[in-house]
Design a protein around this motif. Structure first.
Motif, mmCIF file in Angstrom:
data_model
loop_
_atom_site.group_PDB
_atom_site.id
_atom_site.type_symbol
_atom_site.label_atom_id
_atom_site.label_comp_id
_atom_site.label_asym_id
_atom_site.label_seq_id
_atom_site.Cartn_x
_atom_site.Cartn_y
_atom_site.Cartn_z
ATOM 1 N N TYR A 113 -3.628 15.603 -3.333
ATOM 2 C CA TYR A 113 -3.259 15.140 -4.666
ATOM 3 C C TYR A 113 -4.007 13.866 -5.039
ATOM 4 C CZ TYR A 113 0.722 18.369 -4.730
ATOM 5 O OH TYR A 113 1.513 19.479 -4.725
ATOM 6 N N PRO A 114 -4.311 13.681 -6.314
ATOM 7 C CA PRO A 114 -4.901 12.407 -6.755
ATOM 8 C C PRO A 114 -3.931 11.266 -6.477
ATOM 9 C CG PRO A 114 -5.043 14.083 -8.490
ATOM 10 C CD PRO A 114 -4.144 14.642 -7.425
ATOM 11 N N PHE A 115 -4.442 10.193 -5.916
ATOM 12 C CA PHE A 115 -3.600 9.027 -5.657
ATOM 13 C C PHE A 115 -4.393 7.738 -5.826
ATOM 14 C CE2 PHE A 115 -1.715 5.881 -2.680
ATOM 15 C CZ PHE A 115 -0.565 5.653 -3.398
ATOM 16 N N ALA A 116 -5.256 7.425 -4.857
ATOM 17 C CA ALA A 116 -6.042 6.191 -4.977
ATOM 18 C C ALA A 116 -6.843 6.175 -6.274
ATOM 19 C CB ALA A 116 -6.977 6.049 -3.773
ATOM 20 N N SER A 117 -7.333 7.339 -6.672
ATOM 21 C CA SER A 117 -8.172 7.420 -7.868
ATOM 22 C C SER A 117 -7.416 7.177 -9.162
ATOM 23 C CB SER A 117 -8.854 8.790 -7.927
ATOM 24 O OG SER A 117 -7.879 9.828 -7.987
ATOM 25 N N VAL A 118 -6.072 7.239 -9.133
ATOM 26 C CA VAL A 118 -5.298 7.050 -10.366
ATOM 27 C C VAL A 118 -4.475 5.760 -10.343
ATOM 28 C CG1 VAL A 118 -5.192 9.534 -10.798
ATOM 29 C CG2 VAL A 118 -3.338 8.441 -9.539
ATOM 30 N N LEU A 119 -4.625 4.958 -9.280
ATOM 31 C CA LEU A 119 -3.921 3.685 -9.237
ATOM 32 C C LEU A 119 -4.616 2.650 -10.115
ATOM 33 C CD1 LEU A 119 -3.094 3.239 -5.435
ATOM 34 C CD2 LEU A 119 -1.560 3.997 -7.253
ATOM 35 N N LYS A 120 -3.837 1.730 -10.638
ATOM 36 C CA LYS A 120 -4.416 0.585 -11.329
ATOM 37 C C LYS A 120 -5.238 -0.218 -10.320
ATOM 38 C CE LYS A 120 -0.765 0.227 -14.807
ATOM 39 N NZ LYS A 120 0.344 -0.601 -15.368
ATOM 40 N N PRO A 121 -6.346 -0.826 -10.755
ATOM 41 C CA PRO A 121 -7.238 -1.520 -9.806
ATOM 42 C C PRO A 121 -6.525 -2.547 -8.934
ATOM 43 C CG PRO A 121 -8.291 -1.325 -11.952
ATOM 44 C CD PRO A 121 -6.881 -0.840 -12.121
ATOM 45 N N GLU A 122 -5.617 -3.309 -9.516
ATOM 46 C CA GLU A 122 -4.926 -4.338 -8.745
ATOM 47 C C GLU A 122 -4.005 -3.730 -7.682
ATOM 48 O OE1 GLU A 122 -5.943 -5.583 -12.852
ATOM 49 O OE2 GLU A 122 -4.745 -3.926 -11.994
ATOM 50 N N THR A 123 -3.366 -2.621 -8.046
ATOM 51 C CA THR A 123 -2.487 -1.932 -7.087
ATOM 52 C C THR A 123 -3.305 -1.338 -5.955
ATOM 53 O OG1 THR A 123 -0.995 -1.399 -8.915
ATOM 54 C CG2 THR A 123 -0.690 -0.185 -6.863
ATOM 55 N N LEU A 124 -4.432 -0.718 -6.296
ATOM 56 C CA LEU A 124 -5.302 -0.138 -5.279
ATOM 57 C C LEU A 124 -5.839 -1.219 -4.345
ATOM 58 C CD1 LEU A 124 -6.883 2.184 -4.020
ATOM 59 C CD2 LEU A 124 -8.618 1.891 -5.797
ATOM 60 N N ALA A 125 -6.210 -2.358 -4.893
ATOM 61 C CA ALA A 125 -6.745 -3.441 -4.061
ATOM 62 C C ALA A 125 -5.707 -3.917 -3.051
ATOM 63 C CB ALA A 125 -7.202 -4.602 -4.948
ATOM 64 N N LEU A 126 -4.461 -4.028 -3.463
ATOM 65 C CA LEU A 126 -3.404 -4.430 -2.532
ATOM 66 C C LEU A 126 -3.233 -3.384 -1.437
ATOM 67 C CD1 LEU A 126 -1.029 -6.171 -1.603
ATOM 68 C CD2 LEU A 126 0.401 -4.995 -3.308
ATOM 69 N N LEU A 127 -3.231 -2.123 -1.820
ATOM 70 C CA LEU A 127 -3.072 -1.053 -0.835
ATOM 71 C C LEU A 127 -4.222 -1.061 0.164
ATOM 72 C CD1 LEU A 127 -1.154 1.391 -0.260
ATOM 73 C CD2 LEU A 127 -2.839 2.803 -1.440
ATOM 74 N N GLN A 128 -5.438 -1.254 -0.319
ATOM 75 C CA GLN A 128 -6.597 -1.296 0.573
ATOM 76 C C GLN A 128 -6.518 -2.484 1.531
ATOM 77 O OE1 GLN A 128 -9.463 -1.293 -2.576
ATOM 78 N NE2 GLN A 128 -10.002 0.869 -2.276
ATOM 79 N N ALA A 129 -6.030 -3.606 1.036
ATOM 80 C CA ALA A 129 -5.897 -4.784 1.892
ATOM 81 C C ALA A 129 -4.879 -4.531 2.997
ATOM 82 C CB ALA A 129 -5.498 -5.993 1.059
ATOM 83 N N LEU A 130 -3.775 -3.858 2.662
ATOM 84 C CA LEU A 130 -2.773 -3.525 3.672
ATOM 85 C C LEU A 130 -3.344 -2.557 4.702
ATOM 86 C CD1 LEU A 130 0.294 -3.096 1.297
ATOM 87 C CD2 LEU A 130 -0.002 -4.905 2.995
ATOM 88 N N LYS A 131 -4.105 -1.593 4.229
ATOM 89 C CA LYS A 131 -4.734 -0.630 5.145
ATOM 90 C C LYS A 131 -5.681 -1.342 6.110
ATOM 91 C CE LYS A 131 -6.503 3.485 6.462
ATOM 92 N NZ LYS A 131 -5.817 4.381 7.417
ATOM 93 N N ARG A 132 -6.495 -2.256 5.604
ATOM 94 C CA ARG A 132 -7.423 -2.987 6.478
ATOM 95 C C ARG A 132 -6.672 -3.847 7.484
ATOM 96 N NH1 ARG A 132 -10.280 -3.512 1.524
ATOM 97 N NH2 ARG A 132 -9.371 -5.577 1.187
ATOM 98 N N ALA A 133 -5.533 -4.393 7.071
ATOM 99 C CA ALA A 133 -4.767 -5.265 7.964
ATOM 100 C C ALA A 133 -4.182 -4.512 9.151
ATOM 101 C CB ALA A 133 -3.646 -5.953 7.180
ATOM 102 N N VAL A 134 -3.656 -3.314 8.916
ATOM 103 C CA VAL A 134 -3.008 -2.569 10.003
ATOM 104 C C VAL A 134 -3.953 -1.583 10.680
ATOM 105 C CG1 VAL A 134 -0.705 -2.802 8.991
ATOM 106 C CG2 VAL A 134 -2.098 -0.804 8.408
ATOM 107 N N ASP A 135 -5.088 -1.290 10.035
ATOM 108 C CA ASP A 135 -6.018 -0.285 10.563
ATOM 109 C C ASP A 135 -7.453 -0.720 10.258
ATOM 110 O OD1 ASP A 135 -7.140 2.062 11.556
ATOM 111 O OD2 ASP A 135 -6.712 3.227 9.735
ATOM 112 N N PRO A 136 -7.914 -1.817 10.860
ATOM 113 C CA PRO A 136 -9.198 -2.401 10.472
ATOM 114 C C PRO A 136 -10.401 -1.490 10.695
ATOM 115 C CG PRO A 136 -8.341 -3.426 12.479
ATOM 116 C CD PRO A 136 -7.242 -2.597 11.913
#
Length: 524
Positions: A483-506
């Motif tokens: 399903y579309p997800f990252a591609s439909v998030l607002k840029p600021e929301t996506l950036a936060l999610l990506q930062a969390l992903k890098r923190a727990v799964d670098p």
């Protein structure tokens, strides 16, 4: 060899790497063929699961968690050839049933059928208590994908019942969220600081591998009642569903079209009502009443459903008979305002044996099946139904060209309107279907050839449907890689999610590509 460390850490019998096993784990219900994993790990404890993740990531292997295998969204399919699938089905213990504090802790590989059996004599139940596929579907799988059915109209999705989870991070660390993550505290609440539990729900293992969860318990209602209605249009049925949802009287309910009634093997098992006689009888308020109900089920079968373009099937619950009668009267009046009341055998049989064989993952004559879904605000139901009908009218030529049959199901989940079209088509039977449904069941269709052209057309229809639902403001739960997800998030929301992903799964080794998250921060 690359897997030596994993074998030494878990044991030879806990790490499978033969070609047949690897090919089996490269398919889900719909997507095939996928990329075979490097190996499959079968941990039996949380500590072994943590060791498996740590040993795999230390070697640079990616990790893909898998539960009951009921998914159709690439959630447990490797994206890379150097992947280790962590099959969690051997972590299946009910760890603690705490009747005083109203919670249950269960390992992630426990099926919903097993969990409900463990609670059967307690008088307690989780708010959401399982999908129709609960004989195979696991608690961890439901938390990774999100899930709704039994109890969902009133209690929401499985995520609404979760107090905390225990997860394995990319480095093998075991972390518990909710109050269970505090020193000296029981896992009795999700509150108290930031809600870390939510990060690991619906994530498909992108942030961590779930090995256990604690769910809230509630007293099991003493009474249950059943109602069914027929409608001339989807609009009329949706109007009834929305009005019923606002009463907060529906425990679970679902609406289907005539095509679903004709093609769904799950629905048509009601024709086998005599076999459910004992279960239905025991669910009545008296043995005599139950036997009469069961006789009605057997006599009615499922053919009566085909007399109506759409049918709706409702379960309501209450603490006593007076409350039940009042609730049934309210719901009956709503249903009759929009349609006609009909034989109530469908919800009765499904409640009598909620976790039957997962026969519905194939059509009545062995057709392949795959759904697509989204949820919308209750007030948007009519607009969404209208748009959905226009869309599929336009898609009729492609479906007729490839022999694709369309059906639709709808539910209300808390304050959400859930819409799930599904497609049936003739195609090969995979080993996953045979293992899930049963080899004897699929035997007549095992020589059916692959139909890659029709399957590609179904994939095209699903993608177009997903795009439609996004354009209507819909949200889909079982994101995975489908399903579309990252591609439909607002840029600021996506950036936060990506930062969390890098923190727990670098190093991007936890189910890479899931949620549309890619190495380097790009959205897929």
């Amino acid at each position: 060899m690359a897997l030596d460390a994993l074998r030494r850490g878990l044991g030879e019998d806990r790490v499978l790497a033969d070609a047949k096993t690897r090919e089996y784990y490269a398919n889900d219900i719909f997507w095939q063929p996928g990329i075979p994993p490097l190996a499959v790990a079968l941990p039996q404890t949380a500590a072994e699961a943590a060791a498996a993740v740590r040993l795999a990531t230390e070697q640079g292997f990616s990790v893909v968690p898998r539960g009951g295998g009921m998914s159709y969204t690439k959630g447990y399919l490797p994206e890379r050839a150097d992947s280790v699938v962590i099959d969690l089905r051997k972590l299946d213990r009910v760890v603690e049933v705490n009747a005083d504090d109203l919670y249950v802790t269960v390992e992630a590989g426990c099926t919903w059928e097993k969990l409900n059996a463990a609670l059967a004599d307690t008088g307690l139940r989780t708010g959401y208590w399982g999908p129709l596929s609960g004989v195979n579907a696991t608690v961890g799988g439901a938390l990774s994908q999100n899930s709704a059915f039994f109890g969902s109209a009133l209690s929401g999705t499985v995520a609404d019942s979760v107090l905390g989870v225990t997860v394995v991070l990319a480095d093998g660390t075991l972390v518990t969220t909710g109050s269970g993550g505090r020193t000296g505290a029981k896992p009795f609440t999700r509150e108290g600081g930031p809600d870390l539990t939510g990060l690991f729900l619906g994530d498909n293992g992108a942030f961590g591998v779930k090995v256990a969860a604690t769910l809230r318990l509630w007293p099991r209602p003493a009474e249950a009642g059943y109602l069914s209605f027929g409608f001339g249009s989807m609009q009329a049925m949706a109007a009834a569903q929305v009005e019923m949802a606002r009463t907060r009287l529906v425990a679970e309910g679902f609406g289907i079209d005539r095509t679903k009634a004709e093609h769904s093997a799950s629905v048509n098992r009601i024709s086998d009502g005599l076999k459910a006689l004992g279960a239905v009888a025991s669910s009545g308020k008296s043995l005599l009443e139950g036997v009469k109900s069961a006789a009605g089920v057997a006599a009615a079968g499922a053919n009566f459903l085909k007399a109506h373009a759409y049918t709706l099937h409702i379960v309501t619950e209450a603490t006593d008979e007076a409350q039940l009668r009042k609730g049934l009267a309210t719901l009956s009046a709503i249903g009759r305002r929009h349609g006609v009341e009909i034989q109530n055998s469908v919800p009765m049989v499904m409640r009598a044996k909620p976790f039957g064989p997962v026969r519905g993952m194939l059509g009545l004559n062995g057709e392949r099946w795959v759904p697509i879904h989204a949820v919308f605000p209750l007030g948007e139901a009519q607009r969404v139904v209208d748009a959905n009908e226009r869309f599929f009218a336009e898609q009729r030529p492609i479906m007729e060209r490839h022999g694709i049959v369309y059906s639709v199901m709808s539910m209300t989940v808390g304050a959400e309107f859930f819409l799930e079209p599904a497609f049936y088509w003739r195609d090969e039977i995979t080993p996953l279907h045979a293992a899930s449904v049963g080899h004897e069941v699929v035997k007549p269709w095992l020589d059916r050839p692959a139909n890659e052209e029709a399957r590609a057309a179904v994939a095209q229809l699903r993608r177009a449907t997903q795009d439609l639902y996004v354009s209507l403001g819909g949200v889909s739960w079982q994101v995975a890689r489908d399903y579309p997800f990252a591609s439909v998030l607002k840029p600021e929301t996506l950036a936060l999610l990506q930062a969390l992903k890098r923190a727990v799964d670098p190093n991007d080794l936890m189910n890479p590509g899931s949620l549309g998250l890619r190495r380097g921060g790009a959205a897929g």
